[in-house]
Design a protein around this motif. Structure first.
Motif, short mmCIF file in Angstrom:
data_model
loop_
_atom_site.label_atom_id
_atom_site.label_comp_id
_atom_site.label_asym_id
_atom_site.label_seq_id
_atom_site.Cartn_x
_atom_site.Cartn_y
_atom_site.Cartn_z
N ALA A 134 0.85 -1.07 -0.08
CA ALA A 134 -0.05 -0.04 -0.08
C ALA A 134 0.69 1.36 0.01
CB ALA A 134 -0.94 0.07 1.25
N PHE A 135 2.23 1.00 0.23
CA PHE A 135 2.92 2.36 0.23
C PHE A 135 3.53 2.79 -1.21
CE2 PHE A 135 6.42 -0.30 0.68
CZ PHE A 135 6.24 -1.28 1.46
N VAL A 136 3.08 3.97 -1.53
CA VAL A 136 3.49 4.54 -2.86
C VAL A 136 4.37 5.51 -2.80
CG1 VAL A 136 1.37 3.80 -3.70
CG2 VAL A 136 1.52 6.11 -2.74
N ASP A 137 4.86 5.87 -3.99
CA ASP A 137 5.63 7.37 -4.40
C ASP A 137 6.92 7.32 -3.40
OD1 ASP A 137 5.62 9.54 -5.85
OD2 ASP A 137 5.40 10.54 -4.03
N GLU A 138 7.00 8.32 -2.64
CA GLU A 138 8.26 8.29 -1.86
C GLU A 138 8.66 6.77 -0.88
OE1 GLU A 138 8.99 11.64 0.74
OE2 GLU A 138 8.57 13.00 -0.76
N ASP A 139 7.75 6.68 -0.33
CA ASP A 139 7.95 5.40 0.36
C ASP A 139 8.34 4.19 -0.49
OD1 ASP A 139 7.06 6.78 2.77
OD2 ASP A 139 5.20 6.00 2.61
N GLU A 171 5.42 -3.19 -6.11
CA GLU A 171 4.55 -2.51 -6.93
C GLU A 171 3.58 -1.86 -5.75
OE1 GLU A 171 2.26 -4.96 -9.43
OE2 GLU A 171 0.86 -3.39 -9.85
N GLY A 172 3.19 -0.79 -5.73
CA GLY A 172 2.34 -0.37 -4.55
C GLY A 172 1.14 0.53 -5.22
N ARG A 204 7.41 -3.15 9.03
CA ARG A 204 7.33 -1.55 9.56
C ARG A 204 6.40 -1.33 10.46
NH1 ARG A 204 5.40 3.51 5.63
NH2 ARG A 204 3.56 2.32 5.71
N SER A 214 4.67 1.69 13.12
CA SER A 214 4.53 3.06 13.45
C SER A 214 3.72 3.35 14.69
CB SER A 214 3.68 3.75 12.22
OG SER A 214 2.31 3.94 12.74
N PHE A 273 3.26 9.37 11.34
CA PHE A 273 3.09 9.63 9.98
C PHE A 273 2.73 10.97 9.91
CE2 PHE A 273 -1.32 7.97 11.04
CZ PHE A 273 -1.71 9.00 10.44
N GLY A 292 4.24 13.92 7.73
CA GLY A 292 3.94 14.14 6.14
C GLY A 292 2.84 15.10 5.99
#
Lengths: 443, 318
Positions: free
Chosen positions: A58-63, A85-86, A160, A162, A300, A303
Motif C-alpha cells: 500500500a505504500f507509494v511514491d516516496e515510500d 508495486e504499490g 514496518r 508506526s 506519520f 507528512g
C-alpha cells in the motif's frame, strides 16, 4: 486520408512493441549480475540469481522508492530481482487480484484484519513451514508475533511499525511559557487547564477522513484502554469477548470525552472535531501565534505538516509520549504496521522473506527517515534524529499492542466503531450507540 | 476678395455642418428604431441570459476553485479557501508554481503520459472499428438471429464492468496477458463495445436504403458498400464515439489498476501515487487535474465540430 490512417496504424503498432522496452518507467527493473550469488545469508547457499519476486503493498511514491532502496543490497547480493508495486487502493486490489488468480508473491498488508480475511480463504501461506518459531522469536518482540498469528499459523513477518502514542507540541511556546512535558495523565490535564488559564487553546483535534472518519477517535480510545486496563482486557476487547457497552470501555470513553467535550480545551469547540480533516490537525500548532498547543497523532502525521516545518526539540514542533494513566499499567504503546505475507512458495520468495525478517532489510529505509523497524536486530544507531525518538519509545514500552480497530473484524474495526465514535461526538445517546456497536460485532 | 472667399468658406462650412447634422439626425432616428428593437430583444432575453450566466457560474465555479488552488502553496490551501486567496490577490506569498513543478517533474511522468497514449489510442480505435462492422452487419445484412444478437449487445450495456473484473482477470492470468498493453486494449475494447455498437447502429441503420440499393445494383460487394459508403457517411458518429471512448479510457483508473497494475505507470495511476501513502500530498491533485486535462482538451477542441454533429447521430431516427 487513407494513407494517414495507415501511417497512424503503423506508428501505433511500432510504438506498441517498442514502448514497453523504452518506457518501462517508474519501476525500473535492474538486471543485476551478482558477483557471487551464493555467498549470502539469505538463499541457503542456492544460486537463485535471475529469478524475480514481486511484492505488492500500500505504500507509494516516496515510500515506495525508499523501500526499493532498502531492497537494493539484497538484490545485489543474491541476484534475485525484487519488484515492488504499490497502490493506494491496495485493500480492494489485493482481493480482486487474489480472486482473479493473480496474487503477488508477497503482499505487504497495512492491516492484519485484511490479512486474516485472506488467510481464512486459504490464500496465505504459513511462515512456520519455512522458518522455525525460535528464529521469529529471536527477531521480534512477542507482541508482534502474537499479532502475526492466525490460529496456529504465522501469516507473515512484520516489516514496518508506526508509533501512535504521540502528542505533538510547539517546543518554543512551551519553553517561553515554562510548560513542562507531562509525565502522567493528571499532569496532562493540569497542563491543559494551565493553558486555558493563560489564554491558549490546549488541543487541536481533527478527525474528518472522508469514508474513514472516526479512526482518530478509535486511536485515542485504544491508547486510553491500554493505560487503564491490563493488556488481557485489551485483547478480550479486540476479540469481542468484552463488549463496548462494558464498564471497562465506558471508563476509557469517559476519560476521552472529558477532553473532547470540553469546549475550552478543543480548538473551535467540540463541534469542529468532526469537520476538520485529520491532515489539518497539526497545522494550528505551527501558526504564529499558535492556535492550539497539543495534538495527539501517530508518527506519520509529519507528512501532513505544512512545508518547511522544522521538527525537533528546537524546531517548530516536537512530540512527547502520551503519558500513562494508571501507574500499574506501566508505559504502553499503541502501534500499527505493515506485515509481509507470503502468497506463493518458491525458493527465491523464501529468501526474500528471510531478508525481510531481519533488521538489515529496513536499514535503507530507516536511514532515509519516516520509518520504525519492529525487528529486534535493527540498530538504534541507524535512525536519523527524530525517528530514533519513536524507536526509543517503542523500545521502552512495557506493553506493545496493535491498533485494535485494525484487528477487529472489518464491519466493526472499519465500520461501526468508526461511525459510532462519530455519532457520539455529534451528540447522540451514548448508551444506544454502544449497544449498536456491540450488536454489529460478528460472534 | 479675401473677405468674400472667407464668407463663402464660412457658408460652405455652415452648409456642411447643417447637412451633417441632418444626416446625423436621420441616422439617430434609424438608430433609435434599431435600438428599440434591440432593446426589446435584450429585455426579452434577460431572464435567459441570467439563467445561462448562473448555470455557467455554477458549472465553472469548482473548476475555477481548483485552478486557483493549484497555484497556491500547501500551507495556503490548508489554511484558507481559494476565494480568500483570490480576495487577497496581492498577498504574493501564497502563490506558487510548486504544485505544477511537482507533477510535471515527478519520476516517470513523461513515461506515464506516453503509456497512457499508448493504451488510449488503440483502445479507442479497436472498439470503433469492430463496432462499425457489427453495426453494419446488424442493420443491413440479412442473417438468422440478427435481432437476438442486437438485443444481446444492447443488453450488455446494463452489465456493470465491476462485475466482470475478477472473471476477466482469471482469463488474463491463465493466458499470461495481465499487466500487458494488449490486455488493456482488449479490456477497454470489451467494456466499450456494447455502447459503440449501439451508437453506430443508430447512425448506420439510418442511412437511406435507396443509396445502398443503387450502389448494390451497380455491382458493389458488401465490403465495398461498407468501405466506400457506410464508413465515410458515418464519420460524425465515429468521431463522437471516439471522443467518448478516448475520454473514458484516458481518465480510467479502475481498469488500469486491475489489469495493468502500477509497475508501468500511466497518468491516472501515477497521479494517484503522487498523493502519497496516506494522502498527505493531496494538494498536488489540483495541478495534476489540470495537467491531465491537457490531452482531452486538445482532443475535444480539435474534434469539436464532429462532436456537436455527432451528438445528434441517430437521434432523429425513432
Amino acid at each position: 486520408m487513407k494513407n494517414v490512417a495507415k501511417l497512424f496504424l503503423a506508428v501505433m503498432v511500432l510504438l506498441a512493441f517498442t514502448a514497453p522496452v523504452v518506457f518501462g518507467g517508474g519501476a525500473a527493473e535492474p538486471t543485476v549480475e551478482a558477483t557471487n550469488p551464493t555467498g549470502n545469508p539469505w538463499t541457503d547457499g542456492q544460486d537463485l540469481s535471475g529469478t524475480e519476486v514481486n511484492i505488492f503493498g500500500a505504500f507509494v511514491d516516496e515510500d515506495a522508492s525508499r523501500f526499493r532502496t532498502a531492497m537494493a543490497p539484497f538484490i545485489e547480493e543474491t541476484g534475485i530481482n525484487v519488484v515492488y508495486e504499490g497502490s493506494g487502493d491496495f485493500e480492494s486490489l489485493i482481493t480482486v487480484r487474489t480472486e482473479g488468480g493473480d496474487p503477488p508473491d508477497i503482499a505487504a498488508f497495512p492491516q492484519p484484519g485484511l490479512m486474516r480475511d485472506l488467510h481464512s480463504q486459504g490464500y496465505i501461506l504459513n511462515v512456520l513451514d519455512w522458518f522455525d518459531m525460535s528464529f521469529l522469536e529471536q527477531q521480534y518482540n512477542p507482541g508482534w508475533i502474537a499479532d502475526s498469528m492466525v490460529d496456529d499459523e504465522v501469516a507473515g513477518v512484520w516489516y514496518r511499525a508506526s508509533v501512535k502514542s504521540l502528542v505533538w507540541y510547539p517546543p518554543r511556546v512551551f519553553a517561553a511559557q515554562g510548560y513542562e512535558i507531562p509525565e502522567t495523565w493528571d499532569e496532562l490535564l493540569a497542563l491543559s487547564d494551565q493553558m486555558v488559564a493563560d489564554g491558549f487553546t490546549p488541543w487541536s483535534i481533527a478527525i474528518e477522513s472522508a469514508g474513514a472518519t472516526g479512526w482518530v477517535a478509535t486511536d485515542w480510545l485504544e491508547d486510553i484502554m491500554l493505560r487503564i486496563h491490563p493488556p488481557e482486557v485489551y485483547d478480550d476487547w479486540v476479540a469481542g469477548d468484552l463488549g463496548f457497552d462494558s464498564p471497562e470501555f465506558r471508563e476509557a470513553l469517559d476519560i476521552m470525552l472529558e477532553i473532547w467535550f470540553n469546549d475550552d480545551y478543543v480548538l473551535g469547540g467540540t463541534s469542529s472535531i468532526l469537520t476538520v480533516p485529520f491532515g489539518d490537525g497539526p497545522a494550528p500548532l505551527v501558526t504564529d501565534p499558535p492556535q492550539a498547543l497539543m495534538h495527539r497523532q501517530a508518527s506519520f502525521i509529519t507528512g501532513f505538516m505544512p512545508d518547511g516545518t522544522d521538527i525537533g526539540p528546537d524546531g517548530d514542533v516536537n512530540f512527547f509520549y502520551l503519558p500513562p494513566i494508571d501507574p500499574a499499567m506501566g508505559s504502553p504503546v499503541l502501534t500499527a504496521g505493515d506485515i509481509m505475507s507470503p502468497m506463493r512458495d518458491r525458493p527465491e520468495i523464501r529468501a526474500v522473506l528471510r531478508y525481510l525478517a531481519h533488521g538489515e532489510s529496513t536499514r535503507g529505509w530507516l536511514e532515509q527517515g519516516g520509518f520504525v523497524a519492529p525487528h529486534e536486530d535493527a540498530s538504534l544507531d541507524w535512525y536519523p534524529g527524530l525517528d530514533r525518538g519513536y524507536a526509543e519509545i517503542l523500545l521502552n514500552a512495557d506493553v506493545v499492542r496493535f491498533d485494535a480497530s485494525d484487528l477487529m473484524p472489518g464491519v466493526v474495526g472499519a465500520g461501526s466503531f468508526w461511525t459510532g465514535m462519530v455519532d457520539i461526538v455529534s451528540g447522540e445517546d451514548i448508551d444506544s450507540v454502544l449497544a449498536e456497536i456491540d450488536e454489529s460485532f460478528p460472534r | 476678395m479675401a473677405q468674400n472667399t472667407a464668407t463663402q468658406q464660412q457658408e460652405h462650412a455652415e452648409g456642411l455642418a447643417a447637412r451633417e447634422s441632418e444626416l446625423r439626425h436621420a441616422a439617430g432616428a434609424r438608430g433609435s428604431i434599431l435600438g428599440s428593437m434591440k432593446a426589446k430583444r435584450i429585455i426579452g432575453g434577460i431572464p435567459v441570459r441570467i439563467f445561462v450566466i448562473v448555470i455557467l457560474a455554477i458549472w465553472t465555479l469548482p473548476t475555477m476553485g481548483l485552478l486557483v488552488s493549484s497555484f497556491r502553496t500547501q500551507t495556503a490551501i490548508q489554511q484558507s479557501g481559494w476565494w480568500v486567496g483570490l480576495f487577497n490577490f496581492t498577498n504574493f506569498e501564497q502563490w506558487t508554481l510548486a504544485n505544477y513543478d511537482r507533477v510535471l517533474t515527478a519520476d516517470g511522468m513523461a513515461g506515464a503520459f506516453f503509456n497512457s497514449i499508448l493504451i488510449t489510442l488503440p483502445a479507442t480505435v479497436i472498439p470503433i472499428t469492430m463496432a462499425a462492422f457489427a453495426a453494419y452487419a446488424v442493420s443491413w445484412m440479412k442473417f438468422p438471429g440478427r435481432q437476438f444478437l442486437f438485443v444481446m449487445i444492447v443488453g450488455l450495456l446494463i452489465v456493470p464492468l465491476q462485475m466482470a473484473l475478477i472473471p476477466v482477470l482469471r482469463v488474463y492470468t491463465a493466458n499470461n496477458i495481465s499487466g500487458t498493453f494488449v490486455g488493456m486494449w482488449l479490456a477497454h475494447t470489451g467494456f466499450g463495445l456494447p455502447l459503440a455498437t449501439y451508437i453506430m447502429y443508430g447512425y448506420i441503420s439510418g442511412i437511406p436504403k435507396s443509396i445502398l440499393e443503387s450502389a448494390y445494383a451497380d455491382g458493389a460487394t458488401p465490403w465495398m458498400l461498407f468501405t466506400r459508403l457506410i464508413l465515410p457517411l458515418s464519420v460524425p458518429a465515429i468521431a463522437s464515439f471516439a471522443i467518448f471512448q478516448f475520454l473514458w479510457v484516458w481518465n480510467d483508473l479502475l481498469v488500469a489498476l486491475v489489469f495493468f497494475g502500477t509497475r508501468r505507470p500511466i497518468v491516472t495511476t501515477r497521479l494517484a501515487e503522487l498523493v502519497g501513502s496516506r494522502g498527505q500530498s493531496w494538494h498536488v491533485l489540483t495541478s495534476g487535474a489540470f495537467v491531465t486535462m491537457i490531452v482531452p482538451l486538445i482532443i475535444f477542441f480539435s474534434m469539436q465540430r464532429y462532436f456537436v454533429r455527432g451528438m445528434m447521430a441517430g437521434s432523429v431516427k425513432g
